[in-house]
Design a protein around this motif. Structure first.
Motif, PDB file in Angstrom:
ATOM      1  N   ARG A  12      15.930  21.826  93.377  1.00 26.55           N
ATOM      2  CA  ARG A  12      15.197  20.926  94.265  1.00 26.55           C
ATOM      3  C   ARG A  12      15.930  20.847  95.601  1.00 26.55           C
ATOM      4  O   ARG A  12      17.120  21.111  95.689  1.00 26.55           O
ATOM      5  CB  ARG A  12      15.105  19.537  93.640  1.00 26.55           C
ATOM      6  N   ARG A  13      15.220  20.487  96.641  1.00 23.31           N
ATOM      7  CA  ARG A  13      15.746  20.472  98.005  1.00 23.31           C
ATOM      8  C   ARG A  13      17.012  19.611  98.127  1.00 23.31           C
ATOM      9  O   ARG A  13      17.993  20.009  98.750  1.00 23.31           O
ATOM     10  CB  ARG A  13      14.663  19.967  98.956  1.00 23.31           C
ATOM     11  N   LYS A  14      17.007  18.451  97.522  1.00 22.57           N
ATOM     12  CA  LYS A  14      18.151  17.540  97.616  1.00 22.57           C
ATOM     13  C   LYS A  14      19.403  18.152  96.976  1.00 22.57           C
ATOM     14  O   LYS A  14      20.506  18.035  97.507  1.00 22.57           O
ATOM     15  CB  LYS A  14      17.803  16.217  96.936  1.00 22.57           C
ATOM     16  N   GLU A  15      19.225  18.806  95.836  1.00 20.75           N
ATOM     17  CA  GLU A  15      20.346  19.472  95.164  1.00 20.75           C
ATOM     18  C   GLU A  15      20.864  20.633  96.004  1.00 20.75           C
ATOM     19  O   GLU A  15      22.070  20.837  96.116  1.00 20.75           O
ATOM     20  CB  GLU A  15      19.920  19.970  93.789  1.00 20.75           C
ATOM     21  N   GLN A  16      19.946  21.398  96.586  1.00 23.95           N
ATOM     22  CA  GLN A  16      20.330  22.514  97.465  1.00 23.95           C
ATOM     23  C   GLN A  16      21.208  22.022  98.603  1.00 23.95           C
ATOM     24  O   GLN A  16      22.255  22.611  98.887  1.00 23.95           O
ATOM     25  CB  GLN A  16      19.102  23.175  98.084  1.00 23.95           C
ATOM     26  N   GLU A  17      20.773  20.955  99.258  1.00 25.28           N
ATOM     27  CA  GLU A  17      21.513  20.430 100.402  1.00 25.28           C
ATOM     28  C   GLU A  17      22.908  19.970  99.998  1.00 25.28           C
ATOM     29  O   GLU A  17      23.883  20.248 100.695  1.00 25.28           O
ATOM     30  CB  GLU A  17      20.745  19.284 101.053  1.00 25.28           C
ATOM     31  N   ALA A  18      23.015  19.288  98.862  1.00 21.77           N
ATOM     32  CA  ALA A  18      24.317  18.815  98.386  1.00 21.77           C
ATOM     33  C   ALA A  18      25.236  19.990  98.087  1.00 21.77           C
ATOM     34  O   ALA A  18      26.418  19.978  98.462  1.00 21.77           O
ATOM     35  CB  ALA A  18      24.133  17.947  97.150  1.00 21.77           C
TER      36      ALA A  18
END
Length: 81
Positions: A12-18
């Motif tokens: 998911r996008r949030k996990e990618q960013e982290a």
């Protein structure tokens, strides 16, 4: 496409960013990361915990190479080389 890119695309996008943020910090100065641990029995190998994911990397001759990004499970630390 290498394995790390493939894993990142499935998140998911949030996990990618982290994870991308932590990857940048690893390249900059990995020793300052709060969830950093050396892998026992593996010289120069480290892992960083980012939620349910683990970033596994090796430090050789002053260079940092990220080898694996994976969800934590029974197979996470197997077959590292």
């Amino acid at each position: 496409m290498d394995k790390i890119e493939k894993v990142l695309r499935k998140m998911r996008r949030k996990e990618q960013e982290a994870i991308l943020l932590v990857m940048m910090q690893i390249k900059k100065d990995f020793r300052k990361l709060p969830n950093l641990k050396p892998l026992s029995g593996m010289e120069n190998w480290y892992r960083v915990r980012v939620g349910n994911y683990r970033i596994l990397f090796v430090v050789e001759r002053g260079r940092v190479e990220i080898r694996k990004i994976t969800k934590r499970d029974d197979q996470t630390y197997r077959h590292l080389n």
